[in-house]
Design a protein around this motif. Sequence first.
Motif, PDB file in Angstrom:
ATOM      1  N   GLU A  83       1.769   6.732  -9.695  1.00  0.00           N
ATOM      2  CA  GLU A  83       1.690   6.924  -8.247  1.00  0.00           C
ATOM      3  C   GLU A  83       0.310   7.428  -7.820  1.00  0.00           C
ATOM      4  N   PHE A  84      -0.196   6.889  -6.722  1.00  0.00           N
ATOM      5  CA  PHE A  84      -1.496   7.326  -6.193  1.00  0.00           C
ATOM      6  C   PHE A  84      -1.439   8.807  -5.824  1.00  0.00           C
ATOM      7  N   GLY A  85      -2.557   9.484  -6.080  1.00  0.00           N
ATOM      8  CA  GLY A  85      -2.670  10.888  -5.680  1.00  0.00           C
ATOM      9  C   GLY A  85      -2.103  11.852  -6.703  1.00  0.00           C
ATOM     10  N   MET A  86      -1.664  11.332  -7.861  1.00  0.00           N
ATOM     11  CA  MET A  86      -1.062  12.191  -8.875  1.00  0.00           C
ATOM     12  C   MET A  86      -2.003  12.378 -10.071  1.00  0.00           C
ATOM     13  N   GLY A  87      -3.259  11.965  -9.908  1.00  0.00           N
ATOM     14  CA  GLY A  87      -4.248  12.209 -10.956  1.00  0.00           C
ATOM     15  C   GLY A  87      -4.328  11.151 -12.040  1.00  0.00           C
ATOM     16  N   TYR A  88      -3.699   9.997 -11.811  1.00  0.00           N
ATOM     17  CA  TYR A  88      -3.750   8.953 -12.838  1.00  0.00           C
ATOM     18  C   TYR A  88      -5.097   8.225 -12.859  1.00  0.00           C
ATOM     19  N   GLY A  89      -5.741   8.125 -11.688  1.00  0.00           N
ATOM     20  CA  GLY A  89      -6.979   7.350 -11.609  1.00  0.00           C
ATOM     21  C   GLY A  89      -6.752   5.913 -12.024  1.00  0.00           C
ATOM     22  N   VAL A  90      -5.732   5.303 -11.451  1.00  0.00           N
ATOM     23  CA  VAL A  90      -5.372   3.942 -11.871  1.00  0.00           C
ATOM     24  C   VAL A  90      -6.119   2.919 -11.024  1.00  0.00           C
ATOM     25  N   HIS A  91      -6.586   1.846 -11.679  1.00  0.00           N
ATOM     26  CA  HIS A  91      -7.192   0.742 -10.931  1.00  0.00           C
ATOM     27  C   HIS A  91      -6.179  -0.388 -10.835  1.00  0.00           C
ATOM     28  N   VAL A  92      -5.863  -0.770  -9.609  1.00  0.00           N
ATOM     29  CA  VAL A  92      -4.865  -1.812  -9.357  1.00  0.00           C
ATOM     30  C   VAL A  92      -5.587  -3.029  -8.811  1.00  0.00           C
ATOM     31  N   ALA A 114       6.302   5.691  -2.057  1.00  0.00           N
ATOM     32  CA  ALA A 114       7.359   5.514  -1.052  1.00  0.00           C
ATOM     33  C   ALA A 114       8.183   4.265  -1.338  1.00  0.00           C
ATOM     34  N   TRP A 160       2.453   2.184  -3.310  1.00  0.00           N
ATOM     35  CA  TRP A 160       1.603   2.826  -4.316  1.00  0.00           C
ATOM     36  C   TRP A 160       1.500   4.338  -4.120  1.00  0.00           C
ATOM     37  N   THR A 161       1.910   4.827  -2.947  1.00  0.00           N
ATOM     38  CA  THR A 161       1.969   6.278  -2.763  1.00  0.00           C
ATOM     39  C   THR A 161       3.334   6.817  -3.183  1.00  0.00           C
ATOM     40  N   GLY A 198       0.832  -1.214   0.000  1.00  0.00           N
ATOM     41  CA  GLY A 198       0.000   0.000   0.000  1.00  0.00           C
ATOM     42  C   GLY A 198       0.857   1.251   0.000  1.00  0.00           C
ATOM     43  N   ALA A 199       1.873   1.261   0.862  1.00  0.00           N
ATOM     44  CA  ALA A 199       2.768   2.423   0.951  1.00  0.00           C
ATOM     45  C   ALA A 199       3.493   2.655  -0.371  1.00  0.00           C
ATOM     46  N   ASP A 222      -7.909   6.629  -8.004  1.00  0.00           N
ATOM     47  CA  ASP A 222      -6.932   5.571  -7.792  1.00  0.00           C
ATOM     48  C   ASP A 222      -7.585   4.533  -6.890  1.00  0.00           C
ATOM     49  N   SER A 223      -7.387   3.264  -7.209  1.00  0.00           N
ATOM     50  CA  SER A 223      -8.062   2.237  -6.412  1.00  0.00           C
ATOM     51  C   SER A 223      -7.231   0.968  -6.338  1.00  0.00           C
ATOM     52  N   LYS A 263     -13.632   6.162 -10.607  1.00  0.00           N
ATOM     53  CA  LYS A 263     -12.534   6.766 -11.377  1.00  0.00           C
ATOM     54  C   LYS A 263     -11.281   7.082 -10.560  1.00  0.00           C
TER      55      LYS A 263
END
Lengths: 366, 262
Positions: A213-222, A72, A69-70, A66-67, B62-63, B60
């Motif tokens: 990276e999470f929080g950078m506006g990618y809107g990625v589904h993992v 780190a 994906w931010t 989890g970390a 990050d998930s 939409k």
Amino acid sequence: MSKIEFMQGNTACAEGALAAGCRFFGGYPITPSTEIAEHMARRLPKTDGVFVQMEDEIASIAAVIGASWTGARAMTATSGPGFSLMMENIGYAVITETPCVIVNIQRGGPSTGQPTMGAQGDMLQCRFGSHGDYSTIALSPSSVQEMYDLTAKAFNLADRFRVPVFVMSDEVTGHMRERITIPDRVEIVSRRPLEKGTLPFRGGDDGVPGFPEFGMGYGVHVTGLTHDERGYPEATDPHIHAALVQRLVSKVESARHDIADYEMVNPDAETVFVTYGPPTRTVKQVMHDHPGEGVGHLHLRIVWPFPERLLRLFTNAKTFIVPEMNMGQIAREVERHTDLPVISVPKLGGELHTPGELQKLLEARP
Amino acid sequence: MSFEDWFREDRLPHIYCTGCGNGTVINCTLEAVEQMGWTVDDTVFISGIGCSSRAPGYIKTDSLHTTHGRALAFATGVKLANPRLHVVVFTGDGDLAAIGGNHFIHACRRNIDLTVVCMNNMIYGMTGGQGSPCTPVGAISTTTPYGAAEPVFDLSELAVTAGANYVARWTSYHVRELTKAVQAGLETPGFSFIEALTQCPTAYGRRNKLRQVSDMVQYLRTSVILVQKIQRMRERGEPVPEDKIPVGEFVRRNRPAMGVQK
């Protein structure tokens, strides 16, 4: 200015991680790895990092992923029983291509086994322990210096290939104290960010996708489900699954000779020791005590992916001898790649091979 | 709440069965998130495995769709490593209470600053209707063919006892109340737990004489009792019906929390 210190292997491991920019540690106490967590608990809060003691090793590796994906650099450290518990989420890190570092200070197994004694019995587990086909990277330190250097390097490999990377150490090296040179700085190769507008799970030229990276506006589904290049679950299309798994394996395996980290001594020798971790020290002692006996040595600092080409560089080799603190796990891999005789020298119980034991093998040569 | 702003239209059709209650709970949650002024760029949805856990895949932001039972451990890492991110976890009764029970109680104890929305459909829906720790006693499932014999886990009670800062329970029938409860959870620093009893006509209702969606929703509506009503009955010395499930807000407090953005 680099500085010289006298340090325990586990401390050197933690310090190597910190030097590489590790800013998150999630762990659970387990002998003989605990000193790494203890050191991180002291040091991380003072370096703008996070230490968290989780409720078990399953949670530890989960928090680390989890970390990561931010953005780190994140790690955990454990030993046999905890390593077994981590296996499912290690597979999750593989399929989601999450960079992270997992240190295993190996002890005698199976099960609770020998908590305070060294072993190398998890070398195949780190390669094959989670379900499904995959490939990862495993480093093997044989000294306190290598605990520092290889742990730092593990973060670079994790970021470059987006895989969980194992530092497969052991009680012997983890609890050993010896001289170590702490460099001014270590080389840092950060993960490549995903180029905006490109698909998050499409491999680049090297098979490795950029990191969203999470929080950078990618809107990625993992997801741990088989997914397409958008990251969307697509768990029943045979071609998508095959392509994904083949890419996960090949991004590591196709780079194995580039990844390889080793030391080669006497490449013209007819008898060649192949070692990783503590038995390396015994072989070095034997060669030091009996110079000029025509003995070669291949010391692998990275065991997986296995750099089989190195065996062929010993062009006069007639025999490979593989001393290991297990029942021949990597000897089996050496056998796979050569037609020459391979002598496995297993050692169980927690003690190292003695130089005398290996010397006897050399004396028994025809 | 605008559908286009939050949902991935390219993921349709979704996997939920006709009459499933999960969509209602997802809508309530997103409505609450939007009320908070949070956006798709600063909010992360995390889940484990099961029907409920598929929800983040349709949103939409990050998930992180993780392994079975472990969503809270992953979420702990995300939140501690980057407290600026708003973290919401979708889970279900099997994911949270059975395989993830240990992570659940420790996340409550740490009081880590995230919000959990648990879609408790009282069954393992995705695997076809096996009994869960929340399957009512006597209910039929594929692994309790003669009626569930084990007592039910009260997840909200557990969260209160383990230390969560905010705990509430509603059902998929109580749309307004549920939305308000989720928003109260999002507002509360520390660990917030919102349990939403949801109908699963396919895997639960079908085997328990609640085949019609409306029958199941009616069952949820009539099976509950307001915590305020329980309080009043106790004050008057009236007997509180034991077969009813308390709904409402169980706790809202300000214990020291982890991972709160400074």
